[in-house]
Design a protein around this motif. Structure first.
Motif, short mmCIF file in Angstrom:
data_model
loop_
_atom_site.label_atom_id
_atom_site.label_comp_id
_atom_site.label_asym_id
_atom_site.label_seq_id
_atom_site.Cartn_x
_atom_site.Cartn_y
_atom_site.Cartn_z
N ALA A 4 0.40 -8.46 10.14
CA ALA A 4 -0.19 -7.43 9.29
C ALA A 4 -1.14 -8.06 8.28
O ALA A 4 -0.86 -9.13 7.74
N CYS A 45 4.56 -4.20 3.19
CA CYS A 45 3.94 -4.20 4.51
C CYS A 45 3.71 -2.76 4.95
O CYS A 45 4.41 -1.85 4.52
N GLY A 46 2.74 -2.59 5.82
CA GLY A 46 2.47 -1.26 6.36
C GLY A 46 1.58 -0.43 5.46
O GLY A 46 0.94 -0.94 4.54
N GLU A 87 -5.60 4.28 8.24
CA GLU A 87 -4.22 4.02 8.61
C GLU A 87 -3.35 5.25 8.35
O GLU A 87 -3.21 5.70 7.20
#
Length: 320
Positions: A4, A45-46, A87
């Motif tokens: 990532a 994260c993400g 995203e």
């Protein structure tokens, strides 16, 4: 397996795109990178989440306030909107979670004694046998005398200071405008004294920054604020506004307010005078200059006196 991307790389990608479209994003860019470092250190994260954004906005400082949180949130939300197009699952916190980001806070209007004490204390900075004391003495004095923004003062070049014509040229300022500032003879004299001291330590160069450190390097914004905070502590000022402590920017507020007070005492046409002042301080609209005046006790008192006189005149003329 693809790792990532770090939040710092995502923020840099966003800043690169926005800057390619002509947006400077100076202060907001630095704040966004601070958020990115926070998120990476936190191990986020993400997709962006409201939790990570609000955690950074609140910060860890004990003196942090809701208006600070609101302004931090204001910085991150455009980035969150940008990421939401790329995203799925990206969250965009509501703008009003912490209240309004831009609320009128009363500035600290310096007295003449406070300004004199600040300049004098700056001139006593150590080490005395360097350029440092003269630099800060002249820098703070110039801001107080002209209402320059700190960034404008720090970006002045030697070629912009015309002592023969008693004027400064302020180039490409906050709104990408340049302007010519006439100077009072006492300001020119102070700048001349600084030039003489400066020449003993730094080689003269028209393209060099006017205010420099003893090594000849440009002064950094955060360094100047650190020096000011030390002087402020030494002088023991008590804040009279609604900010926690007097600020460098309050010198600009003071310049504008005292100028208008003087015009009131002289009976000048304030509306016409304000147009000239707007140009002098580098505002794009006269309303921006009036914004500096609202809520200042000294001006409110002067307005009250004028209204009392106006009401008295009406009564004497039989219009009561």
């Amino acid at each position: 397996m693809t790792l990532a991307a770090s939040m710092q790389s995502l923020v840099q990608e966003y800043l690169n795109e926005r800057r390619s479209l002509g947006f400077a994003l100076g202060i907001s860019g630095r704040q966004l990178m601070a958020f990115a470092r926070f998120a990476d250190q936190f191990g986020h994260c993400g997709p962006l989440t409201s939790d990570i954004i609000l955690a950074w906005a609140r910060g860890q400082a004990t003196r942090s306030t809701p208006i600070t949180w609101a302004r931090r949130l204001e910085v991150v939300r455009p980035f969150a909107k940008y990421r939401a197009r790329i995203e799925a699952g990206t969250e965009i916190p509501a703008a009003d979670i912490f209240g309004r980001a831009h609320r009128r806070l009363t500035p600290h209007i310096y007295t003449e004694t406070e300004i004199t004490d600040l300049v004098a204390a700056a001139g006593q900075l150590s080490p005395q046998d360097t350029l440092r004391p003269a630099t800060y003495e002249t820098l703070f004095g110039l801001i107080a005398a002209t209402g320059l923004r700190l960034s404008e003062a720090l970006h002045l070049r030697c070629s912009a200071v015309d002592l023969d014509q008693n004027q400064l040229t302020v180039r490409c300022t906050k709104f990408r405008k340049s302007r010519l500032l006439p100077l009072h003879s006492t300001v020119t004299a102070a700048l001349g004294r600084y030039v003489e001291v400066r020449q003993r330590y730094v080689v003269a160069n028209p393209d060099a920054f006017f205010f420099v450190s003893p090594s000849g390097a440009a002064l950094k914004d955060r360094t100047v604020h650190h020096v000011f905070e030390g002087l402020r502590t030494t002088l023991g000022w008590t804040a009279r506004g609604t900010h926690p402590a007097p600020r460098i920017h309050d010198l600009r507020h003071t310049f504008i307010c005292r100028r208008v007070l003087l015009w009131q005492e002289q009976g000048a046409d304030i509306d016409n005078a304000m147009l000239a002042l707007t140009t002098y301080v580098g505002h794009t609209k006269v309303s921006d200059t009036y914004w500096y005046l609202s809520g200042v006790p000294e001006l409110m008192a002067a307005a009250g006196r004028h209204f009392e006189q106006f009401a008295s005149d009406l009564g004497e003329n039989g219009h009561g």
